[in-house]
Write an enzyme that holds these catalytic residues in place. Structure first.
Site, mmCIF file in Angstrom:
data_model
loop_
_atom_site.group_PDB
_atom_site.id
_atom_site.type_symbol
_atom_site.label_atom_id
_atom_site.label_comp_id
_atom_site.label_asym_id
_atom_site.label_seq_id
_atom_site.Cartn_x
_atom_site.Cartn_y
_atom_site.Cartn_z
ATOM 1 N N ASP A 184 47.608 41.508 37.193
ATOM 2 C CA ASP A 184 47.299 40.867 38.466
ATOM 3 C C ASP A 184 46.344 41.848 39.115
ATOM 4 O O ASP A 184 46.764 42.894 39.622
ATOM 5 C CB ASP A 184 48.575 40.706 39.303
ATOM 6 N N HIS A 185 45.044 41.522 39.079
ATOM 7 C CA HIS A 185 44.073 42.561 39.437
ATOM 8 C C HIS A 185 44.221 43.030 40.880
ATOM 9 O O HIS A 185 43.760 44.108 41.228
ATOM 10 C CB HIS A 185 42.635 42.126 39.121
ATOM 11 N N HIS A 247 49.011 36.782 43.415
ATOM 12 C CA HIS A 247 48.570 37.847 44.331
ATOM 13 C C HIS A 247 49.392 37.924 45.630
ATOM 14 O O HIS A 247 49.808 39.004 46.034
ATOM 15 C CB HIS A 247 47.113 37.635 44.737
HETATM 16 N N1 LIG Z 1 36.339 35.226 35.412
HETATM 17 C C1 LIG Z 1 37.162 35.870 36.216
HETATM 18 O O1 LIG Z 1 36.762 36.579 37.150
HETATM 19 C C2 LIG Z 1 38.653 35.776 35.989
HETATM 20 C C3 LIG Z 1 39.516 36.409 36.899
HETATM 21 C C4 LIG Z 1 40.893 36.367 36.686
HETATM 22 C C5 LIG Z 1 41.383 35.688 35.574
HETATM 23 N N2 LIG Z 1 40.533 35.067 34.711
HETATM 24 C C6 LIG Z 1 41.115 34.395 33.543
HETATM 25 O O2 LIG Z 1 40.582 34.993 32.373
HETATM 26 C C7 LIG Z 1 40.410 34.029 31.361
HETATM 27 C C8 LIG Z 1 38.950 34.018 30.907
HETATM 28 O O3 LIG Z 1 38.127 33.663 32.001
HETATM 29 P P1 LIG Z 1 36.529 33.621 31.915
HETATM 30 O O4 LIG Z 1 36.076 33.304 33.295
HETATM 31 O O5 LIG Z 1 36.002 34.832 31.267
HETATM 32 O O6 LIG Z 1 36.291 32.346 30.977
HETATM 33 P P2 LIG Z 1 34.964 31.918 30.227
HETATM 34 O O7 LIG Z 1 33.750 32.494 30.865
HETATM 35 O O8 LIG Z 1 35.049 30.446 30.065
HETATM 36 O O9 LIG Z 1 35.116 32.596 28.786
HETATM 37 C C9 LIG Z 1 35.973 32.111 27.798
HETATM 38 C C10 LIG Z 1 35.823 32.954 26.560
HETATM 39 O O10 LIG Z 1 36.702 32.447 25.566
HETATM 40 C C11 LIG Z 1 35.972 32.295 24.357
HETATM 41 N N3 LIG Z 1 36.536 31.211 23.571
HETATM 42 C C12 LIG Z 1 36.983 30.026 24.024
HETATM 43 N N4 LIG Z 1 37.486 29.316 22.997
HETATM 44 C C13 LIG Z 1 37.379 30.079 21.900
HETATM 45 C C14 LIG Z 1 37.750 29.906 20.525
HETATM 46 N N5 LIG Z 1 38.348 28.804 20.087
HETATM 47 N N6 LIG Z 1 37.481 30.911 19.686
HETATM 48 C C15 LIG Z 1 36.868 32.033 20.115
HETATM 49 N N7 LIG Z 1 36.502 32.258 21.393
HETATM 50 C C16 LIG Z 1 36.765 31.289 22.254
HETATM 51 C C17 LIG Z 1 34.557 32.016 24.784
HETATM 52 O O11 LIG Z 1 33.691 32.343 23.744
HETATM 53 P P3 LIG Z 1 32.429 31.438 23.350
HETATM 54 O O12 LIG Z 1 31.895 30.861 24.603
HETATM 55 O O13 LIG Z 1 31.510 32.401 22.677
HETATM 56 O O14 LIG Z 1 32.953 30.405 22.455
HETATM 57 C C18 LIG Z 1 34.422 32.979 25.970
HETATM 58 O O15 LIG Z 1 34.166 34.274 25.498
HETATM 59 C C19 LIG Z 1 40.871 32.708 31.954
HETATM 60 O O16 LIG Z 1 42.231 32.521 31.615
HETATM 61 C C20 LIG Z 1 40.741 32.928 33.453
HETATM 62 O O17 LIG Z 1 41.650 32.125 34.182
HETATM 63 C C21 LIG Z 1 39.177 35.104 34.894
#
Ligand SMILES: NC(=O)c1ccc[n+]([C@@H]2O[C@H](COP(=O)([O-])OP(=O)(O)OC[C@H]3O[C@@H](n4cnc5c(N)ncnc54)[C@H](OP(=O)(O)O)[C@@H]3O)[C@@H](O)[C@H]2O)c1
Length: 494
Positions: A184-185, A247
């Site tokens: 939980d950042h 949070h």
């Molecule tokens: N972004 C934030 O600031 C943030 C903050 C808190 C929590 N989170 C959580 O962190 C998680 C990721 O968030 P994000 O914003 O980084 O999402 P995102 O930008 O949509 O990235 C998703 C990642 O998953 C990969 N992926 C999806 N399906 C895949 C598969 N079948 N095989 C291999 N790779 C796969 C994608 O790779 P490809 O596109 O190369 O396929 C991409 O690297 C989520 O659960 C989100 O709720 C994010």
């Protein structure tokens, strides 16, 4: 708490091409490395589906560092770290690809002397967690006897108690609780770590931290932005799941917990969990009396159009997802009985800030309480974007009259040159590598938070809210103000 001092390891990022990896994780790794808080025997393996070589991936990482670091990228540091970063193209859902991953990890292990230690970071949507840990168990967990395997799970941890339980059961089949880091950042933020110090290291506050002296507590977290490109995620989440379950209840537990016996991970988590447990002890009698939800509308002016939530990309035109929630919470224990905690969070609000206001009881003083009531003392813990502590007390206004005015002591931590707080992810990643889980949620913390939040969803299930009900860049719906007005109180909006 057993903290290992060595930090040699491979960090495997599932979701290495995603937003979280580029915006937060890789800049945090770079900063830790440049501050010599990471071992030279360290490597990153970023996994995604997109086809690219490690060299191409490194170029993208460099672009992200330029975009997201507060300081310039140092050439020497980058040249030293870049060859420790690898890209692996694979689809998580294909079981056979994990054998190849394991072979790559063993080679990288030998090349960088990472001692077989592995941190598996789930920067992916939660539906993948189960498949990934299952496949890791079969293919990738056979490192040497002394090595550690730790998993870092991003929120959301489930979407209700049942799904969180199923997910947790999956994870514990593979990783022990002490090797599971539910991130939980917010807990990595400087001022959150400061809450315990402010409370337990100051004679001025600790004796007063109870229902004899505190009138009420407000915990607010507001953003000015809307959901932007995250409509798809937010439709399944909403403010209650996205912010309150994680949070806001973590903030609440730090503010309300009893002093732990010591600063061991277990002692602190035990005290936090008692607070969360007491929340769900009795059913909320009338949800509408203590909870307000809202959704932002749109705005059109001469120059611009601000989209209503229902018109955002990938959001249903009749969506009932809440972008705002305000609630009154009672903690039924000896310390807090009778002290309401008001929690408020929302998008498209007037100001971006996360603050905790501790309002002390008014002093009914016959000496000075004449024409108008004295303002109560107030302690404000500012979490973001300003980090600091603000204390309001009464003093005499200079002059010939005996007028009393509120004055402030204001300590702004991140305004001072030389105090550069580390980013939350730096602190948290460094803790995972050192094996310190204090700033991560234990399973029972997650469990009791869901228990509390689930009863609100149950009550909302068959109701039809009148959305949208607040304008962009306001403090939310009118009913949120009414929630406090009923108690003769009001939100403190700095
Ligand atoms: N972004 C934030 O600031 C943030 C903050 C808190 C929590 N989170 C959580 O962190 C998680 C990721 O968030 P994000 O914003 O980084 O999402 P995102 O930008 O949509 O990235 C998703 C990642 O998953 C990969 N992926 C999806 N399906 C895949 C598969 N079948 N095989 C291999 N790779 C796969 C994608 O790779 P490809 O596109 O190369 O396929 C991409 O690297 C989520 O659960 C989100 O709720 C994010």
């Amino acid at each position: 708490m057993h903290i290992t001092n060595y930090s040699s390891c491979i960090m495997v990022i599932f979701g290495g091409t995603g937003d979280l990896a580029h915006r937060k994780l890789l800049p945090a790794i770079y900063n830790l490395y440049s501050q010599k808080k990471l071992s030279h025997n360290f490597a990153v393996v970023a996994i995604g589906r997109r086809a690219k070589t490690s060299d191409e991936y490194r170029e993208e990482v460099l672009d992200s560092l330029h975009a997201f670091l507060k300081f310039d990228v140092e050439k020497e540091v980058w040249n030293s770290i870049k060859n420790k970063i690898y890209y692996k193209e694979m689809d998580f859902s294909e079981g056979e690809s994990y054998q190849g991953l394991n072979i790559d990890l063993m080679e990288i292990d030998d090349r960088h002397n990472t001692c077989g230690n592995r941190m598996y970071y789930m920067a992916v949507a939660p539906e993948f967690f189960g498949t990934i840990v299952d496949n890791l168990k079969i293919n990738c967990m056979k490192s040497n006897y002394n090595a550690w395997n730790r998993v870092v799970i991003e929120k959301p941890f489930g979407r209700d108690l049942n799904s969180a339980r199923l997910l947790n059961n999956k994870i514990v089949e593979v990783f022990k609780e002490e090797n599971t880091y539910r991130i939980d950042h917010y807990l990595g933020k400087e001022m959150l770590q400061n809450i315990m110090v402010i409370r337990f290291a100051n004679m001025l506050f600790e004796p007063l931290w109870n229902n004899k002296f505190i009138d009420h507590i407000q915990i607010s977290s507001s953003e000015t932005v809307g959901v932007g490109g995250r409509g798809n995620y937010y439709e399944k989440s909403g403010a209650l799941r996205d912010m309150v379950q994680s949070h806001m209840l973590q903030l609440l537990s730090l503010i309300a917990m009893e002093p732990p016996n010591d600063l061991e991970t277990k002692s602190i988590r035990d005290e936090k969990v008692k607070v969360l447990k007491s929340l769900g002890r009795s059913k909320i009698a009338d949800i509408n009396e203590v909870i307000v939800r809202g959704q932002y509308g749109g705005l059109v002016d001469d120059s611009d159009e601000i989209l209503a939530y229902r018109n955002e990309n990938k959001v249903s035109e009749s969506s009932n997802t809440e972008t705002f929630v305000a609630l009154k919470v009672n903690i039924e224990n000896f310390r807090w009985s009778g002290v309401p905690f008001y929690i408020r969070t929302g998008k498209r609000m007037k100001k971006k800030s996360t603050e905790i206001v501790i309002q002390f009881k008014s002093l009914h003083n016959i000496l000075y309480f004449k024409e108008k009531e004295l303002l109560p003392n107030m302690l404000v813990i500012r979490v973001q974007p300003t980090e600091g502590v603000f204390f309001q007390f009464n003093a005499k206004e200079p002059g010939t009259q005996n007028n009393i005015i509120p004055v402030n002591m204001d300590f702004c931590q991140n305004c001072h040159i030389g105090i550069n707080s580390p980013e939350a992810y730096e602190r948290l990643l460094s803790d995972v590598i050192r094996g310190d889980a204090t700033l991560f949620a234990r399973w029972d913390e997650v469990e009791y938070s869901w228990r509390f939040v689930d009863q609100i969803f149950e009550a909302w299930e068959d109701t039809n809210p009148q959305f949208p009900n607040y304008k962009p860049w306001t403090w939310g719906p009118k009913e949120s103000d009414d929630l406090l007005k009923k108690d003769n109180r009001s939100w403190i909006n700095f």
